[in-house]
Write an enzyme that holds these catalytic residues in place. Structure first.
Site, PDB file in Angstrom:
ATOM      1  N   GLU A 270       0.692  -1.549  -0.104  1.00 46.99           N
ATOM      2  CA  GLU A 270       0.120   0.051  -0.347  1.00 46.99           C
ATOM      3  C   GLU A 270       0.922   0.976   0.053  1.00 46.99           C
ATOM      4  O   GLU A 270       0.708   1.870  -0.611  1.00 46.99           O
ATOM      5  CB  GLU A 270      -0.888   0.026   1.122  1.00 46.99           C
ATOM      6  CG  GLU A 270      -2.049  -0.980   1.444  1.00 46.99           C
ATOM      7  CD  GLU A 270      -1.358  -2.379   1.478  1.00 46.99           C
ATOM      8  OE1 GLU A 270      -2.252  -3.355   1.337  1.00 46.99           O
ATOM      9  OE2 GLU A 270      -0.808  -2.862   1.863  1.00 46.99           O
TER      10      GLU A 270
ATOM     11  N   HIS B 151     -11.842  -5.556   7.921  1.00 45.59           N
ATOM     12  CA  HIS B 151     -12.620  -5.789   6.271  1.00 45.59           C
ATOM     13  C   HIS B 151     -13.401  -4.932   6.416  1.00 45.59           C
ATOM     14  O   HIS B 151     -14.160  -5.228   5.239  1.00 45.59           O
ATOM     15  CB  HIS B 151     -12.113  -7.129   6.210  1.00 45.59           C
ATOM     16  CG  HIS B 151     -10.946  -7.299   5.779  1.00 45.59           C
ATOM     17  ND1 HIS B 151      -9.916  -7.988   6.567  1.00 45.59           N
ATOM     18  CD2 HIS B 151      -9.828  -7.454   4.721  1.00 45.59           C
ATOM     19  CE1 HIS B 151      -8.461  -8.460   5.876  1.00 45.59           C
ATOM     20  NE2 HIS B 151      -9.290  -8.283   4.569  1.00 45.59           N
TER      21      HIS B 151
END
Length: 847
Positions: free
Chosen positions: A581, A650
């Site tokens: 990321e 998540h």
């Protein structure tokens, strides 16, 4: 009590319905486009039906079937009844496990627009079979799309609301045009002797510049307590930068004065910047740790250790995509080699064979800690082995040796052979920063390294080669001293930045068309939210060759298949990245600075926490700290929200976490039409945009205009008219608010629903007009209620509306202040739904 009392009764009704569907040629043909086998399994009462949509005629079987279904949906018969009535929110039903789906769910849900005519057939079947009493008496009202209500809103009588907001976004008539990065980069003498003399002069200039800073700091003349000097390290800066072409770029560190001057930065403007003067390189907004002069290819110093590697990697990626033969250089210290972002950047650069050179100035200390105490791999060049890239170790106090090493690395980079790590052994004579009191080095150690003064070493070598004499070196020193004496006096007398410029450069100027409502095509078709996003990406990739997409598995569509098929049309601009990321967003930042328009996909919004620095400290701040020298046109797309049983890591809704960071635009569309129009606007924006897509919306179907259109950034939409209460909702909660509004209407309460669409900038006026009309406000978001964005909306309403306008206290609906749990009953309790909105509205109406 169940709607159907027995399996026989259920089968009788379903058989009649499926026969009507099969006999309707147009409806049947549309369903057959699915080319799949669908199985419905029912509970209470038990039963199943299998529908074969693979070829005409449409066939179905009630009861057990030997066909292997492509998708299976299990629900109670009552839930199935609600579906065929057209009253079931299918996505919410799947999320809440009212419907348990297995197989090609996304493919099956694409049939939702096609199957809608069957809802009317179901009503007919219920009447024909004597069950008309099962049809609700209150019809569902069809909502008019927002673009067809623009005239209605414009014709409303004005309501006296006062809003004084300055987002710092100046609207202009066309796209922002900025000077080319590196257009004024310096040229290096090709003759080796002339180049060596130039190296001595450049090192002396750096030394004198920093000696002046040391004196100024000691005298209290500088407006900072953080000055990091590179005295003793001049050879690395000069040798490396002289090995570069004018259009090559560098990104440096908090100890970057030498690199900036070596790359050609204006010394007077740089000194003015460090003094905090209006004439500084960045207008006094960056200071010592962030000096920037993009015109010479210096993309700036950076106060975050290791960040230079990401930005340089992005600049190199931009060069590769634009087919430019330029090289990007990242200067970093030995301490930065322990940063995760450095490793992600090096691996990313290696995977794509990018033209970038990582120059590690190993000055033996990471702040106060010696090298052998912050890493066991003390030969830092060896770290390149892990990434499969070339590396070398040189004497960082020998400008000519550094020049040769970086020249070879640049040749490799331009040739397409990928990155190189160059470790330069050097030493800083002064402390980590001026004024430090830590005692971590001996006087003997410092003296031994000062004996290896890079200026004296090169001057003596040139004297031995009869190229330069002591007298000439002394004359150069006098000239530079005199120049800086004059420069420093002018800088001290210069004015400070005007206070009127405080808000300037937070955002780049934007094309006004992206922010002003315009009429859009009225012809529509029903497609999914996911398809709408895909259309937006495809259209913008086609429209602007600077646009490219990067992220994990994006050539395969990504986790939610949004980008599927794009790689076939744009093979060079859809980039699968490592699971990194930091590298994904960090390289996007560098590429944006260098003139591209990246769209970075982060797999789940929870993972934004894995790249917060590129978002918060780089994308949001670099333009401001650079005094507006460049723009950052990048988009970070990411799915968020709960409902799929993915637990706390998540399932988060992190929009409010980032709305308080100046310099970021934050968007959360709720409908397919807005998803497409706002994504197109975001890609055309000259500023960093965080684009939140709720996971439950990807398969949501709705009308999307045909043809070219954008949805205005910073403009809310009144998606349902009402007079009794205003519900302001964010993202997927807009659908919950609309559902709640329908339930409330049955009780005689008409709720007006406002979809904010853009959280930053926020359309406060639309919210105020609605609340001024209804006198009541409920906010709805899926993020935790505590410190949620609803509090910001409530605060603005209270600040701007007179107390007499509010008939009741404001209520906020949000998630419980807990991590999102896994168990379905806990998850559904933790996150808000339409019933929570209904309860809040009723409380408001009763108070």
């Amino acid at each position: 009590m169940s709607v159907f009392q027995s399996t026989e009764e259920l089968y009788h009704t379903m058989e009649a319905l499926f026969e009507r569907i099969a006999s309707d040629q147009e409806l049947s043909d549309r369903l057959l486009e699915g080319e799949m086998v669908v199985r419905f399994r029912w509970r209470d009462p038990e039963g199943e039906a299998t529908i074969d949509l693979r070829k005409a005629p449409l066939r179905f079987t009630l009861g057990p079937s030997d066909l292997e279904p492509d998708v299976q949906m299990t629900q109670t018969a009552d839930v199935s009844h609600q579906f065929w009535l057209g009253r079931l929110n299918v996505l919410q039903a799947i999320a809440s496990r009212k419907v348990v789906s297995r197989g090609s769910v996304s493919k099956a849900l694409k049939l939702l627009p096609a199957i809608q005519p069957a809802f009317a057939l179901y009503h007919d079947v219920l009447r024909a079979t004597g069950r008309g009493n099962l049809i609700p008496t209150e019809p569902i009202r069809r909502r008019t799309p927002w673009w067809q209500r623009l005239r209605i809103r414009r014709d409303r009588p004005p309501i006296d609301v006062s809003v004084d907001e300055d987002w710092g976004i100046r609207l202009v008539g066309e796209d922002l045009v900025l000077p080319e990065v590196g257009a004024d980069g310096p040229r290096t003498p090709t003759d080796s002797d002339e180049r060596a003399i130039a190296m001595v002069r450049a090192m002396i200039r750096i030394r004198v510049f920093e000696e002046h800073l040391a004196r100024a700091y000691a005298a209290g003349e500088l407006p900072t307590e953080a000055i990091h000097l590179s005295t003793g390290q001049e050879a690395t800066a000069v040798g490396a930068c002289m090995a570069l072409e004018p259009g090559d770029t560098i990104v440096t560190t908090h100890r970057g004065h030498g690199h900036m001057l070596a790359k050609g930065a204006d010394p007077e403007a740089m000194l003015a910047e460090i003094y905090g003067k209006a004439g500084g390189l960045c207008g006094g907004k960056g200071g010592s740790m962030h000096v920037t002069q993009a015109s010479v290819g210096a993309l700036g110093a950076n106060g975050i250790v290791g960040a230079s590697t990401l930005i340089a990697t992005g600049a190199a990626l931009a060069a590769r995509l634009a087919d430019r033969p330029t090289v990007a250089v990242a200067f970093l210290g030995d301490g930065a080699t322990n940063q995760g972002m450095t490793h992600e950047a090096m691996n990313f650069a290696a995977v794509f064979d990018l033209p970038v050179v990582f120059i590690v100035e190993n000055n033996q200390y990471g702040e106060f800690t010696p090298l052998d105490r912050h890493t066991r791999a003390v030969r830092l060049a060896d770290r390149a082995v892990a990434y499969g890239i070339a590396s070398t170790r040189v004497d960082g106090n020998d400008a000519e040796e550094v020049f040769d090493a970086v020249s070879q690395a640049a040749v490799r980079a331009r040739r397409g052979d990928g990155p190189t790590l160059v470790e330069c052994l050097t030493y800083r004579w002064r402390g980590h920063m001026e004024g430090e009191e830590a005692e971590y080095r001996t006087a003997e150690e410092i003296t031994s390294w000062q004996a290896l003064d890079p200026i004296s070493m090169l001057a003596k070598r040139l004297e031995a080669r009869q190229v330069l004499s002591d007298e000439v070196v002394s004359e150069i020193r006098r000239e530079v001293d005199d120049d800086f004496a004059a420069i420093s006096q002018r800088v001290k007398d210069a004015p400070e930045p005007p206070l009127s410029g405080l808000h300037e450069h937070v955002f780049a100027p934007e094309p006004g068309a992206l922010y002003n409502p315009t009429m859009v095509p009225l012809e529509t078709r029903d497609i999914t939210y996911s398809e709408a996003l895909r259309e937006a990406l495809a259209e913008e990739l086609e429209r602007d060759e600077r646009v490219f997409l990067l992220g994990e598995d994006v050539t395969q569509g990504g986790y939610f298949a949004v980008t599927r098929g794009l790689e076939e049309r744009f093979p060079d601009r859809i980039l699968d990245t490592p699971i990194s990321e930091y590298a994904i967003v960090g390289s996007a930042v560098g590429a944006a600075i260098a003139g591209r328009r990246p769209v970075a996909e982060i797999l789940f919004s929870d993972f934004l926490t894995c790249c917060m620095d590129p978002i918060v400290n780089q994308a949001a701040k670099l333009r401001y700290m650079a005094g507006g020298q460049y723009a950052l046109p990048l988009v970070v797309r990411t799915p968020g929200g709960a409902g799929l049983g993915m637990a706390a890591q998540h399932s988060q809704s992190l929009e409010p976490l980032l709305t308080g960071v100046p310099g970021l635009i934050v968007i959360a569309p709720a409908t397919p039409a807005d998803a497409k129009g706002l994504l197109k606007a975001a890609i055309r924006s000259s500023n960093p945009v965080l684009f939140f897509e709720h996971k439950l919306l990807y398969l949501h179907t709705g009308p999307v205009p045909e043809g070219e259109y954008t949805v205005p950034i910073g403009t809310a939409a009144v998606v349902r008219e009402g007079s009794d209460v205003t519900i302001v909702a964010i993202g997927a909660m807009v659908l919950q608010a609309l559902s709640a509004a329908e339930s409330l209407a049955a009780d005689g309460v008409e709720a007006e629903v406002v979809d904010v669409r853009t959280l930053v900038p926020l359309d406060t006026e639309t919210i105020l007009r609605s609340v001024a009309k209804t006198g009541r406000l409920v906010t709805a978001e899926e993020a935790p209620r505590m410190h949620g964005f609803g509090a910001e909306i409530a605060a603005r309403v209270v600040e701007h509306l007179p107390p007499t306008r509010l008939r009741a206290a404001i209520r906020r609906v949000g998630a419980a202040h807990v991590p999102v749990p896994y168990a379905k009953n806990l998850e559904q309790t933790a996150i808000p739904g339409d019933n929570d909105i209904v309860a809040a509205v009723r409380t408001v109406m009763e108070s």
